[in-house]
Design a protein around this motif. Structure first.
Motif, PDB file in Angstrom:
ATOM      1  N   LEU A  19     -15.018 -56.681  39.609  1.00  0.00           N
ATOM      2  CA  LEU A  19     -16.272 -57.401  39.784  1.00  0.00           C
ATOM      3  C   LEU A  19     -16.425 -57.913  41.219  1.00  0.00           C
ATOM      4  CD1 LEU A  19     -16.223 -59.425  36.444  1.00  0.00           C
ATOM      5  CD2 LEU A  19     -17.715 -57.475  36.980  1.00  0.00           C
ATOM      6  N   VAL A  20     -15.338 -58.425  41.808  1.00  0.00           N
ATOM      7  CA  VAL A  20     -15.411 -58.918  43.177  1.00  0.00           C
ATOM      8  C   VAL A  20     -15.685 -57.769  44.142  1.00  0.00           C
ATOM      9  CG1 VAL A  20     -14.088 -59.996  45.047  1.00  0.00           C
ATOM     10  CG2 VAL A  20     -13.974 -60.940  42.742  1.00  0.00           C
ATOM     11  N   ASN A  21     -15.040 -56.630  43.923  1.00  0.00           N
ATOM     12  CA  ASN A  21     -15.292 -55.453  44.751  1.00  0.00           C
ATOM     13  C   ASN A  21     -16.750 -55.017  44.658  1.00  0.00           C
ATOM     14  OD1 ASN A  21     -12.927 -53.803  46.137  1.00  0.00           O
ATOM     15  ND2 ASN A  21     -12.052 -54.955  44.436  1.00  0.00           N
ATOM     16  N   LEU A  22     -17.262 -55.005  43.450  1.00  0.00           N
ATOM     17  CA  LEU A  22     -18.657 -54.629  43.224  1.00  0.00           C
ATOM     18  C   LEU A  22     -19.590 -55.589  43.953  1.00  0.00           C
ATOM     19  CD1 LEU A  22     -20.480 -52.706  41.380  1.00  0.00           C
ATOM     20  CD2 LEU A  22     -20.493 -54.612  39.769  1.00  0.00           C
ATOM     21  N   ALA A  23     -19.356 -56.881  43.796  1.00  0.00           N
ATOM     22  CA  ALA A  23     -20.237 -57.888  44.379  1.00  0.00           C
ATOM     23  C   ALA A  23     -20.166 -57.894  45.902  1.00  0.00           C
ATOM     24  CB  ALA A  23     -19.883 -59.270  43.826  1.00  0.00           C
ATOM     25  N   TYR A  24     -18.990 -57.640  46.476  1.00  0.00           N
ATOM     26  CA  TYR A  24     -18.902 -57.617  47.937  1.00  0.00           C
ATOM     27  C   TYR A  24     -19.761 -56.505  48.521  1.00  0.00           C
ATOM     28  CZ  TYR A  24     -17.299 -56.930  52.686  1.00  0.00           C
ATOM     29  OH  TYR A  24     -17.271 -56.751  54.057  1.00  0.00           O
ATOM     30  N   ARG A  25     -19.734 -55.343  47.895  1.00  0.00           N
ATOM     31  CA  ARG A  25     -20.541 -54.232  48.400  1.00  0.00           C
ATOM     32  C   ARG A  25     -22.030 -54.507  48.237  1.00  0.00           C
ATOM     33  NH1 ARG A  25     -15.564 -53.003  47.097  1.00  0.00           N
ATOM     34  NH2 ARG A  25     -14.493 -51.235  48.051  1.00  0.00           N
ATOM     35  N   THR A  64     -23.057 -56.630  34.115  1.00  0.00           N
ATOM     36  CA  THR A  64     -24.490 -56.886  34.048  1.00  0.00           C
ATOM     37  C   THR A  64     -24.834 -58.236  34.665  1.00  0.00           C
ATOM     38  OG1 THR A  64     -24.765 -55.530  32.065  1.00  0.00           O
ATOM     39  CG2 THR A  64     -26.457 -57.194  32.490  1.00  0.00           C
ATOM     40  N   VAL A  65     -24.073 -59.264  34.307  1.00  0.00           N
ATOM     41  CA  VAL A  65     -24.357 -60.604  34.830  1.00  0.00           C
ATOM     42  C   VAL A  65     -24.143 -60.650  36.340  1.00  0.00           C
ATOM     43  CG1 VAL A  65     -23.689 -63.033  34.762  1.00  0.00           C
ATOM     44  CG2 VAL A  65     -23.833 -61.716  32.638  1.00  0.00           C
ATOM     45  N   VAL A  69     -26.940 -61.515  39.133  1.00  0.00           N
ATOM     46  CA  VAL A  69     -26.751 -62.622  40.066  1.00  0.00           C
ATOM     47  C   VAL A  69     -26.902 -62.120  41.504  1.00  0.00           C
ATOM     48  CG1 VAL A  69     -25.075 -64.272  40.989  1.00  0.00           C
ATOM     49  CG2 VAL A  69     -25.328 -63.994  38.509  1.00  0.00           C
ATOM     50  N   CYS A  70     -26.309 -60.950  41.787  1.00  0.00           N
ATOM     51  CA  CYS A  70     -26.408 -60.380  43.130  1.00  0.00           C
ATOM     52  C   CYS A  70     -27.850 -60.051  43.490  1.00  0.00           C
ATOM     53  CB  CYS A  70     -25.540 -59.125  43.239  1.00  0.00           C
ATOM     54  SG  CYS A  70     -23.761 -59.463  43.269  1.00  0.00           S
ATOM     55  N   GLU A 151     -27.084 -46.801  31.887  1.00  0.00           N
ATOM     56  CA  GLU A 151     -26.422 -48.102  31.919  1.00  0.00           C
ATOM     57  C   GLU A 151     -27.018 -48.991  33.014  1.00  0.00           C
ATOM     58  OE1 GLU A 151     -22.179 -48.282  31.994  1.00  0.00           O
ATOM     59  OE2 GLU A 151     -21.942 -46.552  30.662  1.00  0.00           O
ATOM     60  N   ILE A 152     -27.297 -48.396  34.176  1.00  0.00           N
ATOM     61  CA  ILE A 152     -27.880 -49.168  35.271  1.00  0.00           C
ATOM     62  C   ILE A 152     -29.255 -49.685  34.882  1.00  0.00           C
ATOM     63  CG2 ILE A 152     -28.670 -49.061  37.661  1.00  0.00           C
ATOM     64  CD1 ILE A 152     -26.558 -46.882  38.128  1.00  0.00           C
TER      65      ILE A 152
END
Length: 316
Positions: A19-25, A64-65, A69-70, A151-152
């Motif tokens: 999740l952190v990797n996803l959010a950083y990008r 999803t959350v 949020v991003c 899914e997206i």
């Protein structure tokens, strides 16, 4: 705690790195990425225990959350960055492996996707900054982490067809950016890996560049810079930094030498910046600048110099 709850807790906590990797990008900021993930976990634990047990795929729920949020953060960030002093650059990453993995959904051929380490390169992150919030979230989910469009669509509350269009638009921005890696990106959006040999060659160029800069050798610097090179600096209005890009290898070389003369006592260190060879300038052990470099054909084509101290806390 019974075994079912223990397994659920382990599964949920095991998603954090991904999740952190996803959010950083998506956000270009480790601090904002961690905040987004923390918010997702807060919402998860705010659910009643019975409701958490009903969630068939906690990882998908958290993804999803975090993505939503991003999306909200990116929307407000565009407004903040319009008021930003000078150029805005993503926060540079030191060589910490937790930012370069985390797992991708799906089982697509790795040759057909952007790899996770390449997707934290400064050149790639700068291109992501040019995308709309929806483009960026969909592009990262699909082209980097390989989530399927159905899914997206559920994550961003759009149709699969609309998500395909957003991803396609994002790829168009990657191609239009014309950074060295983007010029080699095929229609699928893949950024090829430099490999170990390429990394070693880049490190050699960076070493020569550091030595030429320390020697204030303008001719040597010009020889190491592409004639059409560009340098962008981010001071955030908190420290001195050129407010507009410096264009042209000779102009950059002369500017760097001028800055070296105005700021004596700096120590230049060769460090990995966002997965590639870069430079760190320190004074009395405190990091003043982190420079990410992009190279092509043995020459430096772009320099991203992050000087905003709020973005350098991880480097000191």
């Amino acid at each position: 705690m019974d075994s079912g709850n223990e397994r659920l807790t382990e599964a949920v906590l095991g998603e954090r790195r991904h999740l952190v990797n996803l959010a950083y990008r998506m956000l270009g900021s480790p601090a904002e990425a961690e905040d987004a993930v923390q918010e997702a976990y807060a919402r998860w634990y705010a659910l009643a225990p019975a409701r958490r047990q009903e969630v068939a795929a906690p990882g998908a729920w958290l993804t999803t959350v975090v993505s939503r949020v991003c999306l909200d953060v990116l929307g407000s960030a565009r407004v903040r960055r319009e008021r930003y002093v000078g150029e805005w650059l993503p926060e540079p990453l030191p060589d910490r492996t937790e930012w370069f993995g985390g797992g991708a959904a799906g089982s697509a051929d790795p040759a057909d996707r952007i790899t996770l380490d390449e997707s934290v390169g400064m050149a790639f992150l700068v291109v992501l900054e040019s995308m709309t919030p929806a483009e960026r979230v969909v592009f990262v989910l699909h082209d980097v982490f390989r989530y399927p469009f159905p899914e997206i669509a559920a994550i961003v509350d759009r149709t699969p067809a609309a998500c395909r269009q957003l991803a396609s638009s994002g790829r168009g921005r990657v191609r239009a950016a014309r950074v060295p890696s983007a010029r080699r990106v095929p229609s699928a959006g893949r950024v090829p890996s430099a490999g170990r040999a390429g990394q070693a060659g880049q490190a050699g160029v960076v070493r020569d560049f550091r030595e030429a800069w320390e020697a204030k050798d303008i001719a040597a610097l010009i020889g190491l810079l592409d004639p059409a090179a560009t340098m962008v600096a981010d001071g955030g209005g908190l420290v001195g930094a050129v407010l507009r890009p410096v264009e042209g290898g000779e102009h950059i070389a002369r500017y760097l030498v001028l800055m070296a003369e105005k700021a004596p006592g700096l120590t230049l260190l060769e460090r990995t910046v966002n997965g590639s060879p870069g430079l760190v300038a320190q004074r009395d052990g405190v990091t003043a600048t982190v420079a990410a470099l992009d190279l092509a054909d043995g020459r430096i084509t772009r320099i991203w110099a992050v000087r905003n101290p709020e973005k350098l806390a991880r480097w000191s």
